[in-house]
Write a protein that holds these residues in place. Structure first.
Motif, short mmCIF file in Angstrom:
data_model
loop_
_atom_site.label_atom_id
_atom_site.label_comp_id
_atom_site.label_asym_id
_atom_site.label_seq_id
_atom_site.Cartn_x
_atom_site.Cartn_y
_atom_site.Cartn_z
N ARG A 21 39.49 41.31 29.12
CA ARG A 21 40.53 40.82 30.02
C ARG A 21 40.52 41.66 31.30
NH1 ARG A 21 42.27 40.23 24.87
NH2 ARG A 21 43.28 38.27 24.34
N PHE A 22 41.08 41.11 32.37
CA PHE A 22 41.14 41.84 33.63
C PHE A 22 41.85 43.17 33.45
CE2 PHE A 22 40.17 37.66 35.33
CZ PHE A 22 39.33 37.95 36.38
N GLY A 23 42.90 43.19 32.64
CA GLY A 23 43.65 44.41 32.41
C GLY A 23 42.90 45.47 31.61
N GLU A 24 41.77 45.10 31.00
CA GLU A 24 40.96 46.04 30.22
C GLU A 24 39.78 46.61 31.00
OE1 GLU A 24 41.72 43.71 25.98
OE2 GLU A 24 39.94 43.27 27.14
N SER A 25 39.65 46.23 32.25
CA SER A 25 38.53 46.66 33.07
C SER A 25 38.54 48.18 33.22
CB SER A 25 38.60 46.01 34.46
OG SER A 25 37.56 46.52 35.28
N PRO A 26 37.37 48.84 33.09
CA PRO A 26 37.31 50.29 33.27
C PRO A 26 37.52 50.72 34.72
CG PRO A 26 35.12 49.44 32.84
CD PRO A 26 36.08 48.29 32.68
N GLU A 27 37.34 49.78 35.66
CA GLU A 27 37.57 50.06 37.08
C GLU A 27 38.54 49.02 37.62
OE1 GLU A 27 33.99 50.17 39.37
OE2 GLU A 27 33.01 51.56 37.99
N PRO A 28 39.50 49.46 38.42
CA PRO A 28 40.42 48.47 39.01
C PRO A 28 39.69 47.61 40.03
CG PRO A 28 40.86 50.66 39.90
CD PRO A 28 39.81 50.83 38.84
N ALA A 33 41.80 41.25 45.30
CA ALA A 33 40.73 40.44 44.72
C ALA A 33 41.19 39.63 43.52
CB ALA A 33 39.55 41.33 44.31
N VAL A 34 42.20 40.12 42.83
CA VAL A 34 42.69 39.47 41.61
C VAL A 34 44.21 39.31 41.72
CG1 VAL A 34 42.89 39.68 39.10
CG2 VAL A 34 40.83 40.50 40.24
N PRO A 35 44.73 38.12 41.43
CA PRO A 35 46.19 37.95 41.47
C PRO A 35 46.89 38.95 40.54
CG PRO A 35 45.11 35.82 41.27
CD PRO A 35 44.05 36.88 41.09
N PRO A 36 48.10 39.36 40.86
CA PRO A 36 48.79 40.39 40.08
C PRO A 36 49.10 39.99 38.64
CG PRO A 36 50.21 39.52 41.81
CD PRO A 36 48.86 38.93 42.02
N ASP A 37 49.15 38.71 38.32
CA ASP A 37 49.49 38.26 36.97
C ASP A 37 48.27 37.97 36.11
OD1 ASP A 37 48.71 36.07 38.45
OD2 ASP A 37 50.22 34.72 37.59
N PHE A 38 47.11 38.55 36.44
CA PHE A 38 45.87 38.23 35.74
C PHE A 38 45.48 39.25 34.66
CE2 PHE A 38 42.74 34.95 37.39
CZ PHE A 38 43.73 34.06 37.72
N GLY A 61 40.39 32.60 41.30
CA GLY A 61 40.98 31.66 42.23
C GLY A 61 42.03 30.79 41.57
N GLY A 62 42.32 29.70 42.24
CA GLY A 62 43.30 28.75 41.73
C GLY A 62 42.72 27.90 40.62
N GLU A 63 43.42 26.84 40.32
CA GLU A 63 42.97 25.93 39.28
C GLU A 63 41.65 25.28 39.67
OE1 GLU A 63 44.47 25.13 36.24
OE2 GLU A 63 45.70 26.87 36.71
N SER A 64 40.79 25.08 38.68
CA SER A 64 39.55 24.36 38.94
C SER A 64 39.56 23.10 38.08
CB SER A 64 38.34 25.23 38.61
OG SER A 64 38.30 25.52 37.24
N THR A 65 38.79 22.12 38.51
CA THR A 65 38.68 20.89 37.75
C THR A 65 37.25 20.72 37.31
OG1 THR A 65 38.30 19.60 39.74
CG2 THR A 65 40.57 19.78 39.01
N LEU A 66 37.07 20.08 36.20
CA LEU A 66 35.74 19.80 35.67
C LEU A 66 35.46 18.33 35.90
CD1 LEU A 66 36.21 21.62 32.24
CD2 LEU A 66 35.11 22.53 34.28
N SER A 67 34.49 18.03 36.74
CA SER A 67 34.14 16.62 36.93
C SER A 67 32.72 16.53 37.47
CB SER A 67 35.11 15.94 37.89
OG SER A 67 35.02 16.50 39.17
N GLY A 68 32.09 15.42 37.15
CA GLY A 68 30.77 15.15 37.68
C GLY A 68 29.62 15.76 36.91
N PHE A 69 29.89 16.38 35.76
CA PHE A 69 28.81 16.92 34.96
C PHE A 69 29.23 16.99 33.50
CE2 PHE A 69 31.35 20.63 35.66
CZ PHE A 69 31.16 21.43 34.55
#
Length: 129
Positions: A21-28, A33-38, A61-69
């Protein structure tokens, strides 16, 4: 993403190699670069489908959609094809039921509960020999 990783592990992968998880990263991360709630979002995860390594992330980033593949998976036998297809279809929608076609002894298409489209396609016997 954690729910989808567990779903795919049970449906097709059988092996989750790692998850951080982002909160487990050994380096901030760099500021902004990362939203505060990540903190509990997935930074890096990897799992295996057969001998293929698949990597995934919640992204930054924001929401992504899956389409076209669609993702294609080539099971070793009809039992694996049926198990994977049924597991992936649970809570999703079947586009083409699993069955024999002119190009595959066992082929089907579906959209899983997370919106990912899949094609399950066994190779014809002459191509696997």
């Amino acid at each position: 993403m954690r729910a989808s990783l567990n779903f795919y592990k049970d449906a097709v992968a059988r092996q989750l190699d790692m998850m951080m998880r982002f909160g487990e990263s050994p380096e901030p991360p760099p500021p902004g670069a990362v939203p505060p709630d990540f903190d509990n979002k997935i930074m890096h995860a990897s799992f295996r489908i057969g001998s293929s390594l698949i990597m995934a992330s919640d992204g930054c980033g924001g929401e992504s959609t899956l389409s076209g593949f669609a993702l294609s998976i080539i099971p070793a036998n009809k039992e694996d094809a049926t198990r994977m297809f049924n597991a992936l279809a649970e809570g999703g929608s079947v586009t083409m039921p699993l069955g024999e076609t002119f190009f595959s002894p066992c082929f089907g298409m579906l959209k899983d509960r997370f919106g990912m489209e899949w094609m399950i396609a066994m190779q014809p016997a002459e191509q696997t020999a």
